[in-house]
Design a protein around this motif. Structure first.
Motif, mmCIF file in Angstrom:
data_model
loop_
_atom_site.group_PDB
_atom_site.id
_atom_site.type_symbol
_atom_site.label_atom_id
_atom_site.label_comp_id
_atom_site.label_asym_id
_atom_site.label_seq_id
_atom_site.Cartn_x
_atom_site.Cartn_y
_atom_site.Cartn_z
ATOM 1 N N GLU A 54 0.834 -1.193 0.000
ATOM 2 C CA GLU A 54 0.000 0.000 0.000
ATOM 3 C C GLU A 54 0.874 1.251 0.000
ATOM 4 O OE1 GLU A 54 -3.526 2.071 2.743
ATOM 5 O OE2 GLU A 54 -2.614 0.144 3.303
ATOM 6 N N LEU A 55 0.484 2.249 -0.776
ATOM 7 C CA LEU A 55 1.164 3.537 -0.802
ATOM 8 C C LEU A 55 0.205 4.600 -0.317
ATOM 9 C CD1 LEU A 55 2.065 1.897 -3.667
ATOM 10 C CD2 LEU A 55 3.693 3.783 -3.675
ATOM 11 N N ALA A 56 0.571 5.255 0.770
ATOM 12 C CA ALA A 56 -0.236 6.345 1.313
ATOM 13 C C ALA A 56 0.627 7.598 1.347
ATOM 14 C CB ALA A 56 -0.743 5.989 2.707
ATOM 15 N N THR A 57 0.036 8.718 1.681
ATOM 16 C CA THR A 57 0.787 9.965 1.738
ATOM 17 C C THR A 57 1.877 9.883 2.801
ATOM 18 O OG1 THR A 57 -1.176 11.201 1.064
ATOM 19 C CG2 THR A 57 0.634 12.451 2.058
ATOM 20 N N GLY A 58 3.120 9.940 2.371
ATOM 21 C CA GLY A 58 4.247 9.927 3.302
ATOM 22 C C GLY A 58 4.588 8.580 3.890
ATOM 23 N N GLU A 59 3.965 7.500 3.415
ATOM 24 C CA GLU A 59 4.244 6.187 4.006
ATOM 25 C C GLU A 59 3.975 5.075 3.004
ATOM 26 O OE1 GLU A 59 3.414 5.381 8.302
ATOM 27 O OE2 GLU A 59 1.967 3.969 7.441
ATOM 28 N N VAL A 60 4.837 4.071 3.030
ATOM 29 C CA VAL A 60 4.680 2.900 2.173
ATOM 30 C C VAL A 60 4.693 1.660 3.056
ATOM 31 C CG1 VAL A 60 5.717 1.505 0.331
ATOM 32 C CG2 VAL A 60 5.770 4.005 0.175
ATOM 33 N N ALA A 61 3.700 0.798 2.908
ATOM 34 C CA ALA A 61 3.637 -0.466 3.641
ATOM 35 C C ALA A 61 4.001 -1.597 2.687
ATOM 36 C CB ALA A 61 2.244 -0.687 4.209
ATOM 37 N N ALA A 62 4.834 -2.524 3.162
ATOM 38 C CA ALA A 62 5.272 -3.629 2.311
ATOM 39 C C ALA A 62 5.359 -4.915 3.110
ATOM 40 C CB ALA A 62 6.632 -3.315 1.689
ATOM 41 N N GLU A 63 5.185 -6.040 2.419
ATOM 42 C CA GLU A 63 5.247 -7.349 3.050
ATOM 43 C C GLU A 63 6.576 -8.021 2.747
ATOM 44 O OE1 GLU A 63 1.886 -9.493 1.593
ATOM 45 O OE2 GLU A 63 0.426 -8.241 2.662
ATOM 46 N N ILE A 64 7.155 -8.648 3.763
ATOM 47 C CA ILE A 64 8.444 -9.322 3.594
ATOM 48 C C ILE A 64 8.253 -10.582 2.763
ATOM 49 C CG2 ILE A 64 10.326 -10.507 4.785
ATOM 50 C CD1 ILE A 64 9.878 -8.607 7.150
ATOM 51 N N VAL A 65 9.021 -10.672 1.681
ATOM 52 C CA VAL A 65 8.973 -11.838 0.796
ATOM 53 C C VAL A 65 10.113 -12.793 1.107
ATOM 54 C CG1 VAL A 65 9.108 -12.610 -1.605
ATOM 55 C CG2 VAL A 65 7.862 -10.510 -1.034
ATOM 56 N N GLU A 66 11.293 -12.234 1.353
ATOM 57 C CA GLU A 66 12.484 -13.070 1.573
ATOM 58 C C GLU A 66 13.507 -12.322 2.409
ATOM 59 O OE1 GLU A 66 16.271 -14.765 -1.048
ATOM 60 O OE2 GLU A 66 14.410 -14.197 -2.074
ATOM 61 N N LEU A 67 13.960 -12.940 3.486
ATOM 62 C CA LEU A 67 15.057 -12.377 4.271
ATOM 63 C C LEU A 67 16.377 -12.710 3.587
ATOM 64 C CD1 LEU A 67 13.871 -13.232 7.889
ATOM 65 C CD2 LEU A 67 13.888 -10.977 6.795
ATOM 66 N N ARG A 68 17.297 -11.766 3.568
ATOM 67 C CA ARG A 68 18.575 -11.950 2.880
ATOM 68 C C ARG A 68 19.728 -11.858 3.866
ATOM 69 N NH1 ARG A 68 18.892 -9.950 -2.649
ATOM 70 N NH2 ARG A 68 20.678 -8.695 -1.975
ATOM 71 N N SER A 69 20.823 -12.545 3.541
ATOM 72 C CA SER A 69 22.034 -12.413 4.349
ATOM 73 C C SER A 69 22.747 -11.123 3.973
ATOM 74 C CB SER A 69 22.960 -13.617 4.128
ATOM 75 O OG SER A 69 23.303 -13.729 2.758
ATOM 76 N N MET A 70 23.359 -10.497 4.962
ATOM 77 C CA MET A 70 24.050 -9.222 4.725
ATOM 78 C C MET A 70 25.518 -9.502 4.455
ATOM 79 S SD MET A 70 22.069 -6.981 7.640
ATOM 80 C CE MET A 70 22.672 -5.386 7.084
ATOM 81 N N THR A 71 25.846 -9.672 3.182
ATOM 82 C CA THR A 71 27.192 -10.112 2.808
ATOM 83 C C THR A 71 27.917 -9.127 1.895
ATOM 84 O OG1 THR A 71 26.259 -11.356 0.938
ATOM 85 C CG2 THR A 71 26.546 -12.543 3.014
ATOM 86 N N ASN A 72 27.434 -7.887 1.830
ATOM 87 C CA ASN A 72 28.015 -6.946 0.879
ATOM 88 C C ASN A 72 29.086 -6.034 1.472
ATOM 89 O OD1 ASN A 72 26.352 -8.006 -1.018
ATOM 90 N ND2 ASN A 72 24.989 -6.258 -1.184
ATOM 91 N N GLU A 73 29.572 -6.357 2.677
ATOM 92 C CA GLU A 73 30.585 -5.512 3.305
ATOM 93 C C GLU A 73 31.978 -6.134 3.196
ATOM 94 O OE1 GLU A 73 30.075 -2.339 4.512
ATOM 95 O OE2 GLU A 73 28.240 -2.776 3.408
#
Length: 254
Positions: A54-73
Protein backbone atom coordinates in the motif's frame (compact mmCIF):
# COMPACT_ATOMS: atom_id res chain seq x y z
CA UNK A 1 16.18 -3.82 -7.61
CA UNK A 2 15.94 -0.52 -5.75
CA UNK A 3 17.38 -0.52 -2.21
CA UNK A 4 16.42 1.58 0.83
CA UNK A 5 17.72 1.82 4.38
CA UNK A 6 15.05 2.03 7.07
CA UNK A 7 15.02 2.29 10.86
CA UNK A 8 15.24 -0.99 12.75
CA UNK A 9 11.93 -0.13 14.43
CA UNK A 10 10.24 -0.10 10.99
CA UNK A 11 10.95 -3.83 10.58
CA UNK A 12 8.06 -6.01 11.75
CA UNK A 13 7.81 -9.78 11.84
CA UNK A 14 6.18 -9.94 8.42
CA UNK A 15 5.92 -6.33 7.24
CA UNK A 16 7.98 -3.16 6.97
CA UNK A 17 7.01 0.50 6.93
CA UNK A 18 8.89 3.07 4.86
CA UNK A 19 8.34 6.76 5.55
CA UNK A 20 9.75 10.22 4.93
CA UNK A 21 11.90 10.99 1.90
CA UNK A 22 12.22 7.32 0.97
CA UNK A 23 8.45 6.92 0.79
CA UNK A 24 8.27 10.01 -1.42
CA UNK A 25 11.04 8.62 -3.65
CA UNK A 26 9.21 5.30 -4.04
CA UNK A 27 5.83 6.85 -4.83
CA UNK A 28 6.69 10.06 -6.68
CA UNK A 29 10.12 9.58 -8.21
CA UNK A 30 10.19 5.85 -8.98
CA UNK A 31 6.37 5.77 -9.44
CA UNK A 32 6.13 2.29 -7.97
CA UNK A 33 2.83 0.51 -7.45
CA UNK A 34 1.50 -2.26 -5.19
CA UNK A 35 3.12 -5.50 -6.24
CA UNK A 36 6.50 -3.93 -7.03
CA UNK A 37 9.46 -5.28 -5.08
CA UNK A 38 12.38 -3.50 -3.42
CA UNK A 39 15.17 -4.34 -0.98
CA UNK A 40 15.18 -2.84 2.50
CA UNK A 41 17.88 -2.98 5.17
CA UNK A 42 18.19 -1.69 8.71
CA UNK A 43 21.95 -1.28 8.18
CA UNK A 44 22.73 -3.56 11.10
CA UNK A 45 21.34 -7.09 11.07
CA UNK A 46 18.28 -7.38 8.84
CA UNK A 47 17.81 -7.14 5.09
CA UNK A 48 14.86 -8.32 3.03
CA UNK A 49 13.14 -8.32 -0.33
CA UNK A 50 9.71 -6.83 0.23
CA UNK A 51 6.62 -6.38 -1.91
CA UNK A 52 4.76 -3.08 -1.77
CA UNK A 53 1.24 -3.56 -0.41
CA UNK A 54 0.00 0.00 0.00
CA UNK A 55 1.16 3.54 -0.80
CA UNK A 56 -0.24 6.35 1.31
CA UNK A 57 0.79 9.96 1.74
CA UNK A 58 4.25 9.93 3.30
CA UNK A 59 4.24 6.19 4.01
CA UNK A 60 4.68 2.90 2.17
CA UNK A 61 3.64 -0.47 3.64
CA UNK A 62 5.27 -3.63 2.31
CA UNK A 63 5.25 -7.35 3.05
CA UNK A 64 8.44 -9.32 3.59
CA UNK A 65 8.97 -11.84 0.80
CA UNK A 66 12.48 -13.07 1.57
CA UNK A 67 15.06 -12.38 4.27
CA UNK A 68 18.58 -11.95 2.88
CA UNK A 69 22.03 -12.41 4.35
CA UNK A 70 24.05 -9.22 4.73
CA UNK A 71 27.19 -10.11 2.81
CA UNK A 72 28.02 -6.95 0.88
CA UNK A 73 30.59 -5.51 3.31
CA UNK A 74 34.39 -5.81 2.92
CA UNK A 75 36.43 -8.08 5.18
CA UNK A 76 38.44 -5.05 6.38
CA UNK A 77 36.81 -2.01 7.94
CA UNK A 78 38.63 0.92 6.34
CA UNK A 79 37.97 4.39 7.71
CA UNK A 80 39.14 7.46 5.79
CA UNK A 81 40.45 10.39 7.81
CA UNK A 82 40.34 13.24 5.31
CA UNK A 83 41.96 16.64 5.80
CA UNK A 84 39.22 19.18 5.07
CA UNK A 85 39.45 20.01 1.35
CA UNK A 86 38.08 22.98 -0.57
CA UNK A 87 34.71 23.20 -2.28
CA UNK A 88 32.66 20.04 -2.63
CA UNK A 89 35.63 17.66 -2.58
CA UNK A 90 34.63 16.19 0.79
CA UNK A 91 31.30 15.23 -0.74
CA UNK A 92 33.13 13.48 -3.58
CA UNK A 93 35.32 11.57 -1.10
CA UNK A 94 32.26 10.45 0.86
CA UNK A 95 30.22 9.47 -2.20
CA UNK A 96 32.93 7.56 -4.05
CA UNK A 97 34.49 6.17 -0.88
CA UNK A 98 31.12 4.75 0.15
CA UNK A 99 30.72 3.10 -3.24
CA UNK A 100 34.17 1.51 -2.98
CA UNK A 101 33.60 0.21 0.55
CA UNK A 102 34.74 2.68 3.24
CA UNK A 103 33.36 1.95 6.70
CA UNK A 104 33.35 5.60 7.80
CA UNK A 105 34.82 9.06 7.32
CA UNK A 106 36.62 11.34 9.77
CA UNK A 107 37.15 14.91 8.51
CA UNK A 108 39.92 16.77 10.30
CA UNK A 109 41.73 20.09 10.42
CA UNK A 110 45.49 20.23 10.05
CA UNK A 111 48.26 22.78 9.53
CA UNK A 112 47.79 23.18 5.78
CA UNK A 113 44.00 23.10 5.58
CA UNK A 114 43.02 26.21 3.59
CA UNK A 115 39.23 26.06 3.87
CA UNK A 116 37.69 28.28 6.55
CA UNK A 117 35.86 25.88 8.82
CA UNK A 118 32.69 27.26 10.41
CA UNK A 119 31.76 25.27 13.51
CA UNK A 120 28.28 26.88 13.56
CA UNK A 121 27.43 25.12 10.30
CA UNK A 122 28.75 21.71 11.38
CA UNK A 123 25.33 20.24 12.13
CA UNK A 124 23.92 20.98 8.68
CA UNK A 125 27.17 19.93 7.02
CA UNK A 126 27.23 16.57 8.82
CA UNK A 127 23.58 16.02 7.97
CA UNK A 128 24.28 16.61 4.27
CA UNK A 129 27.37 14.39 4.31
CA UNK A 130 25.42 11.59 6.02
CA UNK A 131 22.66 11.88 3.43
CA UNK A 132 25.24 11.57 0.64
CA UNK A 133 26.66 8.46 2.31
CA UNK A 134 23.16 6.94 2.61
CA UNK A 135 22.32 7.55 -1.05
CA UNK A 136 25.68 6.19 -2.19
CA UNK A 137 25.29 3.10 0.03
CA UNK A 138 21.87 2.42 -1.48
CA UNK A 139 23.19 2.86 -5.02
CA UNK A 140 26.14 0.54 -4.36
CA UNK A 141 23.97 -2.06 -2.55
CA UNK A 142 25.95 -1.78 0.66
CA UNK A 143 24.70 -3.61 3.74
CA UNK A 144 25.44 -0.63 6.00
CA UNK A 145 25.74 3.14 5.80
CA UNK A 146 29.20 4.56 6.60
CA UNK A 147 29.16 6.94 9.55
CA UNK A 148 30.44 10.50 9.23
CA UNK A 149 32.29 11.66 12.33
CA UNK A 150 32.37 15.26 13.51
CA UNK A 151 35.37 17.31 12.40
CA UNK A 152 38.44 16.69 14.58
CA UNK A 153 41.60 18.68 15.16
CA UNK A 154 44.92 17.07 14.18
CA UNK A 155 45.81 16.40 17.82
CA UNK A 156 42.37 14.87 18.48
CA UNK A 157 42.79 12.59 15.47
CA UNK A 158 46.13 11.36 16.80
CA UNK A 159 44.37 10.60 20.06
CA UNK A 160 42.09 8.14 18.26
CA UNK A 161 44.83 5.84 16.94
CA UNK A 162 44.51 3.18 19.67
CA UNK A 163 41.25 1.95 18.20
CA UNK A 164 42.75 0.61 14.95
CA UNK A 165 44.77 -2.45 13.96
CA UNK A 166 46.60 -0.55 11.21
CA UNK A 167 46.96 3.19 10.53
CA UNK A 168 48.51 4.51 7.32
CA UNK A 169 49.26 8.13 6.50
CA UNK A 170 49.61 8.93 2.80
CA UNK A 171 52.63 11.19 2.22
CA UNK A 172 53.65 12.54 -1.16
CA UNK A 173 57.32 13.15 -0.34
CA UNK A 174 58.30 9.50 -0.63
CA UNK A 175 61.79 10.21 -1.96
CA UNK A 176 62.52 12.61 0.91
CA UNK A 177 61.21 10.53 3.78
CA UNK A 178 61.23 6.96 5.08
CA UNK A 179 57.97 6.39 3.21
CA UNK A 180 57.34 3.12 1.46
CA UNK A 181 54.72 1.83 -0.88
CA UNK A 182 51.31 0.97 0.54
CA UNK A 183 51.66 -2.77 -0.07
CA UNK A 184 54.98 -2.90 1.81
CA UNK A 185 53.54 -0.91 4.69
CA UNK A 186 50.53 -3.22 5.00
CA UNK A 187 52.90 -6.13 5.33
CA UNK A 188 53.55 -9.21 3.19
CA UNK A 189 51.35 -12.21 3.66
CA UNK A 190 48.40 -10.31 5.13
CA UNK A 191 45.51 -12.65 5.71
CA UNK A 192 42.52 -11.18 3.86
CA UNK A 193 40.17 -13.32 5.90
CA UNK A 194 41.20 -11.91 9.27
CA UNK A 195 39.14 -8.98 10.63
CA UNK A 196 41.11 -5.77 10.39
CA UNK A 197 40.19 -2.21 11.32
CA UNK A 198 42.22 0.25 9.28
CA UNK A 199 42.53 4.04 9.32
CA UNK A 200 43.73 5.71 6.12
CA UNK A 201 44.84 9.31 6.71
CA UNK A 202 44.89 11.69 3.73
CA UNK A 203 46.01 15.30 3.96
CA UNK A 204 44.33 18.40 2.49
CA UNK A 205 45.41 20.11 -0.76
CA UNK A 206 48.68 21.29 0.81
CA UNK A 207 49.53 17.88 2.23
CA UNK A 208 51.18 17.38 5.61
CA UNK A 209 53.97 19.37 7.19
CA UNK A 210 57.14 17.57 8.24
CA UNK A 211 56.16 18.24 11.86
CA UNK A 212 52.84 16.46 11.41
CA UNK A 213 54.50 13.48 9.73
CA UNK A 214 56.97 13.24 12.63
CA UNK A 215 54.10 13.41 15.15
CA UNK A 216 52.27 10.67 13.29
CA UNK A 217 55.32 8.41 13.27
CA UNK A 218 55.78 9.01 17.00
CA UNK A 219 52.27 7.65 17.50
CA UNK A 220 53.09 4.46 15.60
CA UNK A 221 51.38 5.51 12.37
CA UNK A 222 52.94 4.04 9.24
CA UNK A 223 53.90 6.41 6.44
CA UNK A 224 53.25 5.31 2.86
CA UNK A 225 53.55 6.72 -0.63
CA UNK A 226 50.99 6.16 -3.37
CA UNK A 227 53.37 6.09 -6.31
CA UNK A 228 55.61 8.57 -8.07
CA UNK A 229 52.86 10.92 -9.15
CA UNK A 230 51.36 13.73 -7.07
CA UNK A 231 47.65 13.08 -6.55
CA UNK A 232 44.86 15.47 -5.69
CA UNK A 233 43.58 15.00 -2.17
CA UNK A 234 40.28 13.42 -3.28
CA UNK A 235 42.16 11.16 -5.71
CA UNK A 236 44.62 10.04 -3.03
CA UNK A 237 41.75 8.97 -0.76
CA UNK A 238 40.20 6.85 -3.51
CA UNK A 239 43.49 5.31 -4.64
CA UNK A 240 44.51 4.41 -1.09
CA UNK A 241 41.10 2.95 -0.29
CA UNK A 242 41.00 0.91 -3.50
CA UNK A 243 44.47 -0.49 -2.84
CA UNK A 244 43.43 -1.55 0.66
CA UNK A 245 40.27 -3.19 -0.70
CA UNK A 246 42.39 -5.12 -3.19
CA UNK A 247 44.92 -6.24 -0.59
CA UNK A 248 42.13 -7.43 1.70
CA UNK A 249 40.88 -9.75 -1.03
CA UNK A 250 37.81 -7.66 -1.78
CA UNK A 251 38.77 -7.34 -5.47
CA UNK A 252 40.60 -10.61 -5.97
CA UNK A 253 43.82 -9.58 -4.27
CA UNK A 254 46.33 -11.75 -2.41
Amino acid sequence: MQRYFIDAASFGAHTVTISGNDAHHIARVMRMKPGDRIIVSDGESREAIVEIAELATGEVAAEIVELRSMTNEPAWQVFIAQGLPKGDKMEIVIQKGTEIGAAGFIPFQSERVVVQYDAKKEGKRLERWQRIAKEAAEQAHRSMIPQIHPVLSWSALLGEVAGYDLIVLCYEKESESPSRGLREVIGPGSDPGSPRKVLLIVGPEGGFSEREVAEAEACGIRIAGLGKRILRTETAAMVGLTCLMYESGEMGGL
